[in-house]
Design a protein around this motif. Structure first.
Motif, mmCIF file in Angstrom:
data_model
loop_
_atom_site.group_PDB
_atom_site.id
_atom_site.type_symbol
_atom_site.label_atom_id
_atom_site.label_comp_id
_atom_site.label_asym_id
_atom_site.label_seq_id
_atom_site.Cartn_x
_atom_site.Cartn_y
_atom_site.Cartn_z
ATOM 1 N N UNK A 218 -3.374 8.286 12.036
ATOM 2 C CA UNK A 218 -3.057 6.934 12.509
ATOM 3 C C UNK A 218 -2.140 6.148 11.581
ATOM 4 N N UNK A 219 -2.349 6.262 10.283
ATOM 5 C CA UNK A 219 -1.539 5.464 9.366
ATOM 6 C C UNK A 219 -0.125 6.001 9.245
ATOM 7 N N UNK B 29 -11.285 17.170 7.108
ATOM 8 C CA UNK B 29 -11.291 16.193 6.028
ATOM 9 C C UNK B 29 -12.311 15.113 6.363
ATOM 10 N N UNK C 252 -5.256 12.430 -3.623
ATOM 11 C CA UNK C 252 -5.336 13.513 -2.636
ATOM 12 C C UNK C 252 -4.435 13.138 -1.459
ATOM 13 N N UNK D 266 -7.844 3.774 1.684
ATOM 14 C CA UNK D 266 -8.466 4.938 2.308
ATOM 15 C C UNK D 266 -8.831 5.934 1.221
ATOM 16 N N UNK E 159 6.844 -0.916 7.379
ATOM 17 C CA UNK E 159 6.344 0.435 7.092
ATOM 18 C C UNK E 159 7.522 1.379 6.815
ATOM 19 N N UNK F 169 -7.930 21.110 11.157
ATOM 20 C CA UNK F 169 -8.083 20.672 9.784
ATOM 21 C C UNK F 169 -9.494 20.165 9.527
ATOM 22 N N UNK G 106 0.647 7.539 14.055
ATOM 23 C CA UNK G 106 -0.398 7.394 15.069
ATOM 24 C C UNK G 106 -0.043 6.424 16.174
ATOM 25 N N UNK G 107 0.667 5.354 15.812
ATOM 26 C CA UNK G 107 1.031 4.417 16.875
ATOM 27 C C UNK G 107 2.516 4.552 17.206
ATOM 28 N N UNK H 236 0.835 -1.209 0.000
ATOM 29 C CA UNK H 236 0.000 0.000 0.000
ATOM 30 C C UNK H 236 0.871 1.261 0.000
ATOM 31 N N UNK I 49 -4.575 0.636 15.376
ATOM 32 C CA UNK I 49 -3.126 0.720 15.551
ATOM 33 C C UNK I 49 -2.707 1.539 16.758
ATOM 34 N N UNK I 50 -3.438 2.603 17.036
ATOM 35 C CA UNK I 50 -3.051 3.391 18.202
ATOM 36 C C UNK I 50 -4.031 3.152 19.344
ATOM 37 N N UNK J 273 -10.411 9.665 0.365
ATOM 38 C CA UNK J 273 -10.696 10.961 0.953
ATOM 39 C C UNK J 273 -11.735 11.673 0.110
ATOM 40 N N UNK J 274 -12.719 12.251 0.766
ATOM 41 C CA UNK J 274 -13.816 12.884 0.039
ATOM 42 C C UNK J 274 -13.795 14.395 0.151
ATOM 43 N N UNK K 77 -5.924 -4.638 13.032
ATOM 44 C CA UNK K 77 -4.583 -4.396 13.581
ATOM 45 C C UNK K 77 -3.817 -3.317 12.816
ATOM 46 N N UNK K 78 -4.311 -2.909 11.645
ATOM 47 C CA UNK K 78 -3.539 -1.920 10.883
ATOM 48 C C UNK K 78 -3.614 -0.553 11.568
ATOM 49 N N UNK K 79 -2.622 0.296 11.262
ATOM 50 C CA UNK K 79 -2.538 1.570 11.994
ATOM 51 C C UNK K 79 -3.806 2.415 11.912
ATOM 52 N N UNK K 80 -4.426 2.463 10.747
ATOM 53 C CA UNK K 80 -5.585 3.338 10.611
ATOM 54 C C UNK K 80 -6.815 2.769 11.304
ATOM 55 N N UNK L 260 -3.778 12.113 2.261
ATOM 56 C CA UNK L 260 -4.533 11.326 3.256
ATOM 57 C C UNK L 260 -5.299 10.172 2.649
ATOM 58 N N UNK L 261 -4.889 9.733 1.467
ATOM 59 C CA UNK L 261 -5.515 8.551 0.897
ATOM 60 C C UNK L 261 -4.568 7.353 1.044
ATOM 61 N N UNK L 262 -5.139 6.180 0.920
ATOM 62 C CA UNK L 262 -4.318 4.979 0.898
ATOM 63 C C UNK L 262 -4.730 4.131 -0.296
ATOM 64 N N UNK M 295 -12.870 10.940 5.453
ATOM 65 C CA UNK M 295 -12.248 9.791 4.805
ATOM 66 C C UNK M 295 -12.982 8.509 5.182
ATOM 67 N N UNK N 217 -13.211 9.541 14.874
ATOM 68 C CA UNK N 217 -13.033 8.261 14.187
ATOM 69 C C UNK N 217 -14.174 7.315 14.567
#
Ligand SMILES: [Zn+2]
Ligand SMILES: [Zn+2]
Ligand SMILES: [Zn+2]
Ligand SMILES: [Zn+2]
Ligand SMILES: [Zn+2]
Lengths: 643, 643
Positions: free
Chosen positions: A227-228, B181, A635, B639, A206, B179, A231-232, A183, B231-232, B641-642, B225-228, A637-639, B183, B206
């Motif tokens: 977070x991604x 956003x 954009x 992820x 990562x 900010x 964040x951790x 990713x 993760x935190x 983003x809109x 388990x992923x950061x987003x 902040x996308x993944x 997502x 979130x």
């Protein structure tokens, strides 16, 4: 026993099985990506010329052999022998023995002569004295950056070895993840120029790629807090990769260490030094402008201490499932297209960083040839539909014309330029133009960090264009040493002298007129209608440079730097403003298309980043239509998931 | 003073300013999304009919008024007065006084009669006794789930009030983020059916939407388990929203509490109870199959304790920048299309959850009318190009035919069905078919949790289709109480009796033949060529149901459930296998297109999820072509983003 210790134990066994009976191994360790083999018989090892290569290819590891500290010869004797082995003309300036690792660092004006043909002289040294030689170049122009970095690393040797060992064990850890994915998360630099920052992640690993600021937009930093990203915790990163030293890619790298990051930074050696130079200046500028810098100089030193320099073309394990290879990007000294090979054939991603596709005077054009690549993350600075730049030949002609006109009027030419990259390119143009008589001989004043940046360039000629490199280190005709070049190191007094003097060319930072000595030159010469302000590089939105380009002639000048400290006033710009494009360090629209068209292999997907909204959209749809690939204009902040 | 305390202080002032002089306020608190106002004059408050409504609209908050504990009348006297005020026919079965909050919970067979026209009876109660009445329905069919949940919540009242107060303060905290956003991150359910799980995030908030398992794929759980995701830490979530109780959406909700989550779950009341039922069964099944369940029943109780039930149409603040509204989704009892209004006009996202677009016997069709919506996350179970399902009318005709044929041969009809939703729909079909003579009267055996699930349905008739609701609670002709319906509660003995007996219809879990009593019915009747196995619901890839549908007739039967415990054998399926589609709880391809076509307003973007690879791709490209909207078939772990 940990799995890494077990692995090392096994490797030791395998190595011993390969070695002749009279060569013994005392220890095997990881230091960063390398496997370090300590032997009690370094001389015999060195005599067996092919041994290291054979081991490396058998174990598929980068291998360094070092003498066991117990078996080291006396440094004083060794020093004498080494001096005898190395030819006089190599110009050795320093020998530095490190008994802890058995290494001797040799600083020489001509490292090539210390190395010898295919490394023959190096091998001879080890055969003679047992120590492992490591060679660095004595900067032809004295560089405080280079010597500071080298002294600092010497002083932090122990600490650094601990870091490298820890990183090495981390890289060679057993893979934990069951899952497989690849990713990219965007933390900045999307639909904008600046704050480059991406996370490449797999289930196992990562990696942060770049961490820059945004010129002309103080508060807009990469989204590190999500977070991604961190964040951790900052130590959720396995590695940081820096494509090049420009602040829009590097400014916030040291901040990571303030956030608790304690892992490696992979970059080229010149990028490491330039990052040191530019981030320290970044802190200076912040302090001068009364802003609280996000970190202090201690963090810059941490970044340097944690840097593992890689050379172009080295395929390096940086995680259990990721190999990194840098390739020349043609953009600035040490700039790298970063290629990631993931999961033993699973996927390949290349980050262009900033690129210049064609050869310039300074650099070879960007490499676009890879064993495999499925996704390309491509800069798009000049990706807009009409962003075709003049050919450099024409640009040079125009610059010569502008200089001649200004000279004839008795005015001065003021060129705002990034310290790193464009300045040196223009220096080469000017040096040649004067040598060949296209423009009159006149002083070329280098203000800001340009001189220091130039010194760093001359320290790493391997990173310059082939023929320039040869001029610098085979033929002693280093163009950067031409007598016209003057380092402005006398501050305002010297600037006043230059102002009062005759025709001259001034190259000064900052490149986008966002501060630095260029502000002073505007105060000195801005109201002189006979002088010219000549833009030769990209001016980002929101910068004063862009505004002047767009016709602003009422310029707010903060007198802080001058004697009337703190006062703010407006300057009416009377000097001519010219833009001579074609010198950009960035590929233009044609160059970007050519980079993709001739790329081998053609990627399946392209993410267009590092460009204004319009530029990334235009480039993305053009690549889609012309090459029928999947293209995106992400954009922030996308993944994106690729695998 | 914290910002929330200050806010409450101000609200108290504003309320006091609105009240007549003879009504005083002793305290103002948040409990979850509600503002609770404690008064020393509850009776006067109640007499002032419009007061609460006026306050609510002035303060733009949901307001509950409760008597100050100091001013409560004696419960014994109050009990008598309440009994006098409520009409006999309401069938009150319990009165429960809570002096801590001044609430009296009234359980009655006919809650409508306790409430009275526009709440008149409720108001009368407060005017008489000062206590705040809260009404719940006495389940018409006894439900151990409902009574367990109610008893548990009664017992945990104090704890729950603490949770609600904490959550309330959290919801009404001051906004911290600079900010803006919006997502969505995908943690599951993309290009697959199962493990539904998404994160909706803003710079401030979130929210996790659903957290299910994947039928037929044990190890494949949402990527928590992923950061987003977590993760935190699990407490990095502000809220969890559950669209409906099916395990592919709910199974891992309790796991969040094991991971340390301590915040609210927003869902409807029936979904809360069904989640309790289904997740406890999920633990049972895991234990029976010898797997270690990911959490224990204590965590299910935690989930129930942390649930804040919302009704369809209630616009509820769940974070400083997010309002949530549930709408009927037509899929199963309590299923909700979840609409998120973000940042006071910034953006709107609707998650369809699972939907059925047309009316069925059991439910009204899914709501697709919203004040605003820019992005729709749409289920795509039947999104494939050819996934048109038979009209339910035709399906019912076919089912009737199949039943009649089987009855004539003396065989039995075995229908694997989800306990929740399809079973009740089929029950309604069968009840009517027998009542109108389309099929002969014969026993309909309900095995597994179908009976209990049906009891829960009858507890919440407000969530059923209008006319069915009216039948259940106005006219005492509850179809679920028809005498043909028999609850198999005698285990294998009863199943043997049914097997030995004459024609019958058996509805049994699990719906995808992945375990449960349906396995036993296959053992009993699988080799009877006169009997029929009739699929009426979606069979996911990898399930035994899908395999049988595809023609497998050698079926591995684990005898664990039977008396020869632990042995595994193969059963040759001789019964006819039929699929009668058209009873699905999911919109078919036409329904999905209609949902989008008639959606008001039409969303700009649609993310097609909850479908096989082919289904999401087909639906995504069809919606793009037909409606010219931006559509996506996301992968897990992306992820978007809109804003
Ligand atoms: Zn750059
Ligand atoms: Zn850049
Ligand atoms: Zn469902
Ligand atoms: Zn579902
Ligand atoms: Zn479903």
């Amino acid at each position: 026993m940990s799995s890494v210790d077990q692995q090392l134990e096994e490797l030791k066994g395998e190595i011993e099985a390969e070695l002749p009976a009279d060569i013994s191994i005392s220890d095997v360790k990881y230091e960063g990506p390398e496997l370090v083999v300590y032997t009690r018989h370094p001389k015999k090892f060195a005599r067996n010329g092919d041994l290291i290569r054979k081991l490396a290819s058998k174990l598929r590891k980068r291998i360094t052999v070092r003498p066991d500290p117990e078996s080291l010869s006396d440094p004083r004797e060794a020093k004498e022998r080494i001096r005898e082995v190395i030819p006089e003309e190599a110009g050795v300036t320093d020998l530095d023995f490190h008994a802890d690792t058995g290494e001797v660092v040799i600083e020489a004006a001509k490292p090539g002569m210390v190395i010898g043909r295919h490394g023959s002289t190096l091998r001879e040294i080890t055969q003679e004295v047992g120590w492992t030689p490591e060679v660095v170049r004595t900067p032809p122009i004295e560089s405080s950056t280079v010597s500071n970095v080298r002294n600092f690393l010497k002083q932090e040797r122990d600490d650094r070895r601990d870091i490298l060992e820890r990183v090495g064990r981390q890289i060679h850890r057993e893979e934990m993840a069951n899952d497989q994915w690849v990713r990219i998360s965007t933390l900045g630099c999307c639909r904008e120029v600046g704050r480059a920052s991406f996370i490449l992640s797999t289930a196992e690993t990562r990696i942060l790629i770049d961490c820059g600021d945004k010129p002309g937009a103080e508060g807009e930093v990469p989204y590190l807090q999500v977070p991604e990203a961190l964040g951790s915790g900052a130590n959720s990163l396995d590695a940081v990769v820096l494509t090049h030293a420009h602040l829009d890619h590097s400014a916030l790298i040291p901040l990571l260490f303030k956030y608790g990051y304690d892992g490696p930074i992979y970059t080229t050696e010149p990028t490491r030094d330039l990052m040191g130079l530019l981030t320290l200046d970044y802190l200076d500028v912040a302090a001068k402008e009364g802003r609280t810098p996000p970190y202090d100089s201690e963090m810059v030193r941490e970044a340097i201490k944690h840097t593992i320099p890689l050379e172009y073309g080295d395929v390096t394990d940086i995680a259990p499932d990721v190999k990194l290879t840098f390739h020349n990007a043609g953009h600035i000294l040490g700039s790298a297209v970063s290629h990631f090979h993931i999961g033993d054939g699973l996927y390949n991603v290349a980050f262009s960083g900033d690129i210049h596709y064609k050869d310039t005077r300074l650099f070879n054009g960007a490499v676009n040839d890879f064993p495999r690549v499925e996704t390309l993350v491509l800069e798009s600075t000049y990706g807009g539909r009409n962003d075709y730049q003049t050919d450099q030949e024409d640009s040079e002609r125009k610059l010569v014309e502008v200089i001649n006109e200004t000279h004839d009027k008795g005015g001065k030419v003021v060129i705002p330029a990034f310290a790193v990259g464009r300045s040196q390119e223009i220096m080469l143009v000017l040096e040649e133009a004067m040598r060949s008589g296209k423009i009159p001989e006149m002083p070329v004043h280098l203000d800001g960090m340009i001189w220091e940046a130039t010194a760093i360039h001359t320290t790493y000629p391997e990173y310059l264009r082939d023929d320039l490199r040869d001029r610098i280190f085979h033929e002693d005709e280093n163009p950067f040493l031409a007598p016209q070049f003057n380092h402005i190191d006398g501050g305002e007094d010297e600037r006043q002298e230059v102002t009062d003097d005759g025709p001259a060319i001034i190259l000064s930072t900052s490149g986008m007129v966002t501060g630095g000595p260029i502000m002073s030159w505007l105060r000195h010469l801005g109201s002189d209608p006979d002088s010219r302000l000549v833009f030769v590089g990209y001016q980002a939105q929101g910068t004063l440079g862009r505004r002047i380009q767009n016709g602003w002639d009422e310029i707010p000048i903060n007198d802080r730097d001058s004697r009337n400290s703190g006062r703010s006033s407006t300057l009416t710009l009377k000097m001519d403003v010219e833009t001579v494009d074609g010198f950009s360090g960035h590929a233009d629209r044609q160059g970007l298309e050519d980079f993709v068209r001739t790329m081998n292999p053609r990627p399946e997907k392209v993410l267009c980043v590092h460009g204004d909204e319009r530029s990334v959209q235009d480039l993305s749809s053009a690549l889609y239509h012309d090459f029928n690939m999947r293209t995106f204009a992400p954009k922030n902040l996308e993944t994106f998931r690729f695998k």
